[in-house]
Design an enzyme around this catalytic site. Structure first.
Site, PDB file in Angstrom:
ATOM      1  N   ASP A  56       0.821  -1.213   0.000  1.00 14.45           N
ATOM      2  CA  ASP A  56       0.000   0.000   0.000  1.00 14.45           C
ATOM      3  C   ASP A  56       0.858   1.268   0.000  1.00 14.45           C
ATOM      4  O   ASP A  56       2.005   1.268   0.440  1.00 14.45           O
ATOM      5  CB  ASP A  56      -0.887   0.036   1.251  1.00 14.45           C
ATOM      6  CG  ASP A  56      -2.031  -0.972   1.200  1.00 14.45           C
ATOM      7  OD1 ASP A  56      -2.077  -1.794   0.273  1.00 14.45           O
ATOM      8  OD2 ASP A  56      -2.875  -0.915   2.119  1.00 14.45           O
ATOM      9  N   HIS A 207       3.819  -1.962   3.401  1.00 11.52           N
ATOM     10  CA  HIS A 207       3.795  -0.619   2.807  1.00 11.52           C
ATOM     11  C   HIS A 207       5.118  -0.344   2.084  1.00 11.52           C
ATOM     12  O   HIS A 207       6.168  -0.324   2.717  1.00 11.52           O
ATOM     13  CB  HIS A 207       3.552   0.434   3.887  1.00 11.52           C
ATOM     14  CG  HIS A 207       2.175   0.352   4.489  1.00 11.52           C
ATOM     15  ND1 HIS A 207       1.837  -0.619   5.417  1.00 11.52           N
ATOM     16  CD2 HIS A 207       1.050   1.068   4.259  1.00 11.52           C
ATOM     17  CE1 HIS A 207       0.558  -0.474   5.741  1.00 11.52           C
ATOM     18  NE2 HIS A 207       0.050   0.542   5.057  1.00 11.52           N
TER      19      HIS A 207
END
Ligand SMILES: [Zn+2]
Length: 245
Positions: A56, A207
């Site tokens: 993400d 992430h």
């Protein structure tokens, strides 16, 4: 009540986004990935042995290319939930992700808390991101993950109306604030192995970017991804989210 795990998600919002949220049933339902009150979303199917690596908040100019190299070395494809604003600034990097066979999803334009964003602005966040990504990669965007996992019914309805399946997760740790790749990997392995024992696949979040800082250092997250690839290379099958739809 917010369970310890839900509290972890809640903390994951960070002070800026979390400060304005009332703690209670609404916050629980709108933030907790397991909550179905605000509409069903894809987490992971009952297919033990399958792992979906999802990343993400990218693309990130330094860490996304490094991650792509590692995934290529392992011949594994993953799913990238990109921020439209970051993608627009780095179209070549977005094309490189797609060209390597990875799946690209919509993670909004500017990473607002969509549980607290007015509907017309939610639509713009989703529409502008999908249009930008589709122009860059020349293919439709089929998945949407809400920033912070925060949603309300209208958010998922809009995503579906734009042809996207809403996606949450079932294996996450605070990789964005944890400096030790070993600790990130170990916490995720515990979750993955627990899901395996319960007969479920794992939808793993890491992430490669930072929504507050375009140049966020994601060395620990990328190294943790490599540890997961090494640990599960022989025993598990890495899939993109397309495999589950
Ligand atoms: Zn995010």
């Amino acid at each position: 009540m917010i369970s310890p795990l839900a509290a972890g998600i809640y903390e994951g919002l960070g002070a800026a986004a979390g400060a304005g949220l009332a703690v209670g049933a609404y916050a629980y339902a709108s933030l907790w990935p397991g909550s179905r009150i605000f509409g069903a979303a894809l987490t992971a199917p009952a297919r033990p042995g399958e792992l979906a690596l999802t990343f993400d908040d990218g693309p990130n100019a330094t860490w996304t290319p490094r991650l792509l190299d590692i995934l290529a070395q392992h011949e594994v494809r993953a799913t990238f939930f990109l921020l439209g604003s970051r993608a627009a600034a780095q179209p070549e990097l977005v094309r490189r992700i797609a060209a390597a066979g990875h799946t690209i999803g919509n993670h909004s334009w500017s990473h607002p808390n969509l549980a607290r964003t007015r509907a017309s602005h939610v639509r713009e966040e989703l529409r502008q991101t999908s249009e930008t990504l589709q122009q860059i990669i020349g293919a439709p965007v089929k998945f949407f993950r809400p920033p912070f996992g925060a949603r309300r019914p209208v958010v998922f309805r809009m995503a579906r109306a734009m042809g996207m399946e809403p996606v949450l997760w079932n294996a996450m740790t605070s990789d964005w604030s944890e400096p030790s790749a070993d600790r990130i990997a170990k916490q995720l392995m515990n979750k993955i192995d627990g899901l395996q024992r319960r007969g479920r696949a794992a939808n793993i979040v890491l992430h490669d970017g930072g929504h507050r800082d375009a140049a966020a250092n994601r060395a620990p997250s990328v190294a943790a991804a490599e540890l997961l690839l090494e640990r599960y290379a022989k025993s598990h099958r890495f899939v993109t989210l397309d495999a589950w739809c």
